[in-house]
Design a protein around this motif. Structure first.
Motif, PDB file in Angstrom:
ATOM      1  N   GLY A  79      32.086  43.712  43.726  1.00 33.74           N
ATOM      2  CA  GLY A  79      32.754  43.628  42.426  1.00 33.74           C
ATOM      3  C   GLY A  79      31.783  43.365  41.293  1.00 33.74           C
ATOM      4  O   GLY A  79      31.886  43.964  40.216  1.00 33.74           O
ATOM      5  N   GLY A  80      30.802  42.484  41.538  1.00 34.57           N
ATOM      6  CA  GLY A  80      29.825  42.172  40.504  1.00 34.57           C
ATOM      7  C   GLY A  80      28.990  43.373  40.113  1.00 34.57           C
ATOM      8  O   GLY A  80      28.743  43.618  38.922  1.00 34.57           O
ATOM      9  N   PHE A  81      28.566  44.157  41.099  1.00 38.79           N
ATOM     10  CA  PHE A  81      27.702  45.300  40.801  1.00 38.79           C
ATOM     11  C   PHE A  81      28.481  46.495  40.256  1.00 38.79           C
ATOM     12  O   PHE A  81      27.994  47.198  39.370  1.00 38.79           O
ATOM     13  CB  PHE A  81      26.919  45.695  42.057  1.00 38.79           C
ATOM     14  N   VAL A  82      29.681  46.718  40.771  1.00 34.72           N
ATOM     15  CA  VAL A  82      30.482  47.848  40.286  1.00 34.72           C
ATOM     16  C   VAL A  82      30.993  47.589  38.879  1.00 34.72           C
ATOM     17  O   VAL A  82      31.106  48.499  38.056  1.00 34.72           O
ATOM     18  CB  VAL A  82      31.654  48.129  41.250  1.00 34.72           C
ATOM     19  N   SER A  83      31.283  46.332  38.578  1.00 29.90           N
ATOM     20  CA  SER A  83      31.921  45.999  37.301  1.00 29.90           C
ATOM     21  C   SER A  83      31.056  46.345  36.090  1.00 29.90           C
ATOM     22  O   SER A  83      31.575  46.571  35.001  1.00 29.90           O
ATOM     23  CB  SER A  83      32.262  44.505  37.262  1.00 29.90           C
TER      24      SER A  83
ATOM     25  N   HIS B 274      29.884  52.276  20.203  1.00 30.05           N
ATOM     26  CA  HIS B 274      31.207  51.661  20.134  1.00 30.05           C
ATOM     27  C   HIS B 274      31.848  51.564  21.516  1.00 30.05           C
ATOM     28  O   HIS B 274      32.367  50.510  21.892  1.00 30.05           O
ATOM     29  CB  HIS B 274      32.108  52.455  19.190  1.00 30.05           C
ATOM     30  N   TRP B 275      31.796  52.670  22.273  1.00 36.64           N
ATOM     31  CA  TRP B 275      32.456  52.656  23.577  1.00 36.64           C
ATOM     32  C   TRP B 275      31.761  51.708  24.549  1.00 36.64           C
ATOM     33  O   TRP B 275      32.409  51.104  25.423  1.00 36.64           O
ATOM     34  CB  TRP B 275      32.501  54.066  24.144  1.00 36.64           C
ATOM     35  N   LEU B 276      30.425  51.548  24.412  1.00 32.26           N
ATOM     36  CA  LEU B 276      29.707  50.603  25.262  1.00 32.26           C
ATOM     37  C   LEU B 276      30.142  49.167  24.971  1.00 32.26           C
ATOM     38  O   LEU B 276      30.333  48.365  25.885  1.00 32.26           O
ATOM     39  CB  LEU B 276      28.208  50.738  25.026  1.00 32.26           C
ATOM     40  N   GLU B 277      30.303  48.848  23.691  1.00 28.80           N
ATOM     41  CA  GLU B 277      30.731  47.511  23.310  1.00 28.80           C
ATOM     42  C   GLU B 277      32.163  47.248  23.776  1.00 28.80           C
ATOM     43  O   GLU B 277      32.478  46.139  24.222  1.00 28.80           O
ATOM     44  CB  GLU B 277      30.594  47.336  21.801  1.00 28.80           C
ATOM     45  N   VAL B 278      33.016  48.269  23.681  1.00 30.70           N
ATOM     46  CA  VAL B 278      34.392  48.133  24.182  1.00 30.70           C
ATOM     47  C   VAL B 278      34.378  47.931  25.691  1.00 30.70           C
ATOM     48  O   VAL B 278      35.105  47.081  26.234  1.00 30.70           O
ATOM     49  CB  VAL B 278      35.235  49.367  23.804  1.00 30.70           C
ATOM     50  N   SER B 279      33.535  48.687  26.402  1.00 29.48           N
ATOM     51  CA  SER B 279      33.424  48.541  27.859  1.00 29.48           C
ATOM     52  C   SER B 279      32.948  47.140  28.233  1.00 29.48           C
ATOM     53  O   SER B 279      33.422  46.561  29.214  1.00 29.48           O
ATOM     54  CB  SER B 279      32.452  49.583  28.418  1.00 29.48           C
ATOM     55  N   ALA B 280      32.026  46.609  27.435  1.00 26.19           N
ATOM     56  CA  ALA B 280      31.526  45.261  27.710  1.00 26.19           C
ATOM     57  C   ALA B 280      32.626  44.214  27.541  1.00 26.19           C
ATOM     58  O   ALA B 280      32.736  43.266  28.327  1.00 26.19           O
ATOM     59  CB  ALA B 280      30.354  44.951  26.789  1.00 26.19           C
ATOM     60  N   ILE B 281      33.456  44.399  26.512  1.00 25.61           N
ATOM     61  CA  ILE B 281      34.567  43.465  26.278  1.00 25.61           C
ATOM     62  C   ILE B 281      35.569  43.548  27.421  1.00 25.61           C
ATOM     63  O   ILE B 281      36.049  42.520  27.931  1.00 25.61           O
ATOM     64  CB  ILE B 281      35.243  43.771  24.930  1.00 25.61           C
ATOM     65  N   ILE B 282      35.892  44.783  27.842  1.00 25.12           N
ATOM     66  CA  ILE B 282      36.838  44.965  28.954  1.00 25.12           C
ATOM     67  C   ILE B 282      36.281  44.335  30.229  1.00 25.12           C
ATOM     68  O   ILE B 282      37.006  43.653  30.970  1.00 25.12           O
ATOM     69  CB  ILE B 282      37.123  46.463  29.168  1.00 25.12           C
ATOM     70  N   HIS B 283      34.998  44.559  30.476  1.00 31.33           N
ATOM     71  CA  HIS B 283      34.351  43.957  31.649  1.00 31.33           C
ATOM     72  C   HIS B 283      34.454  42.438  31.615  1.00 31.33           C
ATOM     73  O   HIS B 283      34.773  41.792  32.614  1.00 31.33           O
ATOM     74  CB  HIS B 283      32.886  44.380  31.702  1.00 31.33           C
ATOM     75  N   SER B 284      34.189  41.853  30.442  1.00 32.13           N
ATOM     76  CA  SER B 284      34.254  40.399  30.316  1.00 32.13           C
ATOM     77  C   SER B 284      35.664  39.885  30.583  1.00 32.13           C
ATOM     78  O   SER B 284      35.849  38.856  31.245  1.00 32.13           O
ATOM     79  CB  SER B 284      33.795  39.973  28.915  1.00 32.13           C
ATOM     80  N   CYS B 285      36.648  40.612  30.056  1.00 28.71           N
ATOM     81  CA  CYS B 285      38.038  40.186  30.228  1.00 28.71           C
ATOM     82  C   CYS B 285      38.485  40.275  31.682  1.00 28.71           C
ATOM     83  O   CYS B 285      39.200  39.408  32.174  1.00 28.71           O
ATOM     84  CB  CYS B 285      38.968  41.035  29.354  1.00 28.71           C
TER      85      CYS B 285
END
Length: 316
Positions: A157-161, A198-209
């Motif tokens: 999960g950590g690596f795929v996320s 923009h999409w990278l930053e959104v992906s990072a937020i989704i990952h964090s959540c």
């Protein structure tokens, strides 16, 4: 040092390497910092490797709690090794450059291992919840198969996320090429890009959540139930024993998540930049160092296993 370039895009220079400023604003402390981080790195590796060896070698430590502790110690050796060797090299030689590819690779492994640690800490809190709140069902529920599934799931999960970070190799960095940090972190790197991120930053937020808050909430819920169960225990000895089994884990969880929240949720202003560096040292350097001490080496079973191992070593 002038930015390194290999091609031009319009009037912009595409970067091929970054400069990690790190602690460069403290030139008088470079030797001291090198020796300090060297001692910390050696102690971290030795302590965590020792825990892994003891857990594998001693039959008395073949329990779910120590199985997860062994996984955590293995993770901490990798976690520390993603950043400290590069920091040590920069302090020793003065060369703080790192290639763009090397920086992205470091970021990927750092974020992957941080996500894995979030999952492992929640799994360990769930293990303590079952042991303290559901003792009669603990052996049946937390069997070897479930332990293996939870550990493997945490690592995968950590690596795929954070697989979305691989696509950072496709974006363009146009300078300046200075990263005001001692390792490659997401926010400082993304600010140097001249591509649409923009999409990278959104992906990072989704990952964090998805991969930070649920494990944190599970850990929090587990300890709410644990503390409630302990307080309802009429025996002072029983309460003390129960607290001793989970207090170390609670300390590590508090330090890890507390510093993560400060670094990634508070405003990244100039006033907080130095604070972010200090907090990054806490969760990236000091937590792996103290984990063997506050988790296992103060534990009677681990101390007994260590004593037996030393006796066998000196006898033979």
């Amino acid at each position: 040092m002038e930015p390194t370039a290999n091609k031009r895009q319009g009037n912009q220079t595409t970067m091929t390497e970054f400069i990690l400023l790190g602690f460069g604003d403290l030139p008088q402390l470079q030797i001291f910092l090198f020796l300090l981080f060297l001692v910390v790195y050696i102690a971290t590796m030795a302590g965590n490797i020792l825990i892994v060896v003891l857990v594998v070698a001693d039959q008395h430590l073949h329990t779910p709690m120590y199985f997860f502790l062994g996984n955590l110690s293995c993770l901490e050796t990798s976690y520390t090794s993603t950043m400290l060797p590069r920091v040590l090299a920069g302090l020793l030689t003065g060369d703080r450059t790192i290639s763009v590819t090397g920086c992205i690779v470091q970021l990927y492994f750092f974020c992957s291992l941080a996500g894995t640690e979030c999952c492992l800490l929640s799994v360990m809190s769930y293990d303590r919840y079952l042991a303290i709140c559901k003792p009669l069902h603990y052996a049946a529920v937390m069997n070897g198969r479930l332990c293996l599934q939870l550990a493997v799931g945490s690592w995968i999960g950590g690596f795929v996320s954070v697989s979305f970070l691989i696509s950072m190799s496709q974006i363009t960095f146009c300078g300046p090429n200075e990263i005001d940090h001692f390792f490659c972190d997401f926010n400082p790197i993304i600010k140097l890009s001249c591509s649409d991120t923009h999409w990278l930053e959104v992906s990072a937020i989704i990952h964090s959540c998805i991969f930070t808050f649920p494990p944190f909430l599970l850990t929090l819920a587990s300890y709410v139930h644990i503390i409630n169960t302990i307080l309802r225990n009429p025996s002072p000895t029983g309460r003390q024993k129960a607290f001793s089994t989970c207090s170390s884990h609670l300390i590590v969880v508090t330090i890890f998540y507390g510093t993560l929240i400060i670094v990634y949720l508070l405003s990244d202003s100039d006033a907080l930049r130095d604070l972010n560096k200090v907090c990054s040292v806490f969760y990236g350097v000091l937590t792996p160092l103290v984990n063997p001490l506050i988790y296992s080496l103060r534990n009677k079973e681990v101390n007994e296993a260590l004593r037996k191992a030393l006796l066998r070593f000196f006898v033979f």
